[in-house]
Design a protein around this motif. Structure first.
Motif, mmCIF file in Angstrom:
data_model
loop_
_atom_site.group_PDB
_atom_site.id
_atom_site.type_symbol
_atom_site.label_atom_id
_atom_site.label_comp_id
_atom_site.label_asym_id
_atom_site.label_seq_id
_atom_site.Cartn_x
_atom_site.Cartn_y
_atom_site.Cartn_z
ATOM 1 N N ALA A 65 -12.230 -63.220 13.891
ATOM 2 C CA ALA A 65 -12.330 -62.218 14.958
ATOM 3 C C ALA A 65 -10.994 -61.914 15.616
ATOM 4 N N GLY A 66 -10.053 -62.833 15.561
ATOM 5 C CA GLY A 66 -8.769 -62.604 16.203
ATOM 6 C C GLY A 66 -7.751 -61.876 15.356
ATOM 7 N N ARG A 67 -8.099 -61.571 14.116
ATOM 8 C CA ARG A 67 -7.165 -60.860 13.225
ATOM 9 C C ARG A 67 -6.940 -59.426 13.701
ATOM 10 N N THR A 68 -5.768 -58.893 13.390
ATOM 11 C CA THR A 68 -5.497 -57.479 13.701
ATOM 12 C C THR A 68 -5.966 -56.560 12.582
ATOM 13 N N GLY A 69 -6.230 -57.127 11.420
ATOM 14 C CA GLY A 69 -6.723 -56.358 10.287
ATOM 15 C C GLY A 69 -7.261 -57.295 9.231
ATOM 16 N N LEU A 70 -8.158 -56.797 8.401
ATOM 17 C CA LEU A 70 -8.771 -57.595 7.346
ATOM 18 C C LEU A 70 -8.659 -56.866 6.007
ATOM 19 N N ARG A 71 -8.520 -57.687 4.959
ATOM 20 C CA ARG A 71 -8.477 -57.163 3.599
ATOM 21 C C ARG A 71 -9.818 -57.438 2.920
ATOM 22 N N LEU A 72 -10.278 -56.487 2.138
ATOM 23 C CA LEU A 72 -11.544 -56.664 1.439
ATOM 24 C C LEU A 72 -11.492 -57.863 0.499
ATOM 25 N N ASP A 73 -10.337 -58.110 -0.102
ATOM 26 C CA ASP A 73 -10.188 -59.247 -1.007
ATOM 27 C C ASP A 73 -10.521 -60.572 -0.326
ATOM 28 N N ASP A 74 -10.249 -60.659 0.981
ATOM 29 C CA ASP A 74 -10.492 -61.908 1.699
ATOM 30 C C ASP A 74 -11.952 -62.084 2.097
ATOM 31 N N LEU A 75 -12.782 -61.075 1.844
ATOM 32 C CA LEU A 75 -14.172 -61.104 2.315
ATOM 33 C C LEU A 75 -15.186 -61.078 1.179
#
Length: 299
Positions: free
Chosen positions: A176-186
């Motif tokens: 939740a504290g990330r500024t952005g997420l990558r689809l690869d990580d999910l």
């Protein structure tokens, strides 16, 4: 191949009953039997076993073609009918739930509108067959790229809105504290499968560069259309969801983290009958409220 016979065959195969198909189509059972016999004679193949009523291998193969063939015929009839139709005083719009963007809603006329919520795949069909004067459909795509729509008939598709995407997760989630997420990580995360209220997991799998069909496991399937319920499910920890950022932001107990890779947006397109070019009347495009709706959205 007579389309009337083909429609009868599809009804009998779907209902697994000659008598039920006769009631649905308004024919006698004898007429239905004659239709099936005539179609089998035309093709030189048995299409249905009689007891129980079920498609033969050849009949199952015909069913794979029948839907697209009949849809194209209905679309052609509706398309030609628009050339002779008088301008309408009302407007019927078919829309997938996430296509109801503030911009599209603001463009609707003040009166005389029927707004029908439909699954994404049904919106092009509704416009093509004349069930709706115009359509609003959404999906995910690279910025400025058109959506991949089924080829049901000549339709004009115009992009009317694009928004960033965000992953919705509980406020206390480790990401939740990330500024952005990558689809690869999910890929290995637990997801909410909400085909109408959110971005379908099938679309995530389609745009992901990993092995086909891998990842994006369904933790809970939500078959409603209320986005607020979907966000509440994500906030309660039942799985992640992908939504347009404005819909996902500012919800208590949930955090919306922008998707930064791959570069994707949530796109909304306006669908109108016809393939574009020429004056509206020349190509059978709707006039009156539908034409005004299109102009307001395109301006």
């Amino acid at each position: 191949m007579d389309p009337h016979l083909l429609r009868t065959y599809v009804s009998v195969a779907r209902l697994a009953s000659f008598s039920e198909a006769a009631r649905e189509l308004g024919y006698t059972q004898s007429a239905v039997s004659q239709h099936i016999a005539a179609l089998e004679s035309d093709l030189g193949l048995p299409l249905l076993s009689r007891r129980p009523v079920a498609p033969t291998p050849a009949g199952r193969r015909l069913l794979e073609h029948a839907g697209a063939l009949l849809l194209r015929l209905d679309a052609a009839r509706a398309d030609l009918g628009r050339f002779a139709a008088a301008p309408r005083a009302t407007l019927s719009v078919a829309a997938s739930p996430l296509a109801l963007h503030p911009r599209t809603l603001a463009a609707l006329p003040a009166t005389g509108v029927t707004l029908r919520g439909l699954p994404r795949e049904r919106v092009p069909e509704a416009v093509a067959t004349g069930e709706a004067d115009a359509g609003l459909v959404d999906g995910i795509a690279a910025p400025s790229d058109p959506l991949r729509l089924p080829d049901v008939a000549p339709l004009t598709a115009t992009g009317v809105a694009e928004e960033p995407l965000a992953v919705v997760l509980p406020a206390g989630h480790p990401l939740a504290g990330r500024t952005g997420l990558r689809l690869d990580d999910l890929v290995d995360a637990r997801w909410l499968d909400a085909p109408a209220a959110g971005v379908p997991l099938g679309q995530l799998r389609a745009v992901h560069a990993g092995p086909a069909g891998r990842g994006f496991r369904t933790a809970l399937r939500y078959e409603g259309t209320d986005t607020r319920t979907l966000v509440a499910l994500a906030a309660a920890g039942h799985g992640l969801a992908l939504l347009p950022l404005p819909l996902a932001a500012g919800v208590p107990d949930a955090t919306a983290v922008p998707l930064v890779a791959p570069r994707l947006v949530h796109r909304v397109e306006l669908l109108l009958p016809g393939s574009g070019g020429g004056e509206a009347g020349e190509r059978g495009e709707p006039a009156g409220p539908a034409d005004e709706f299109a102009r307001r959205l395109k301006s």
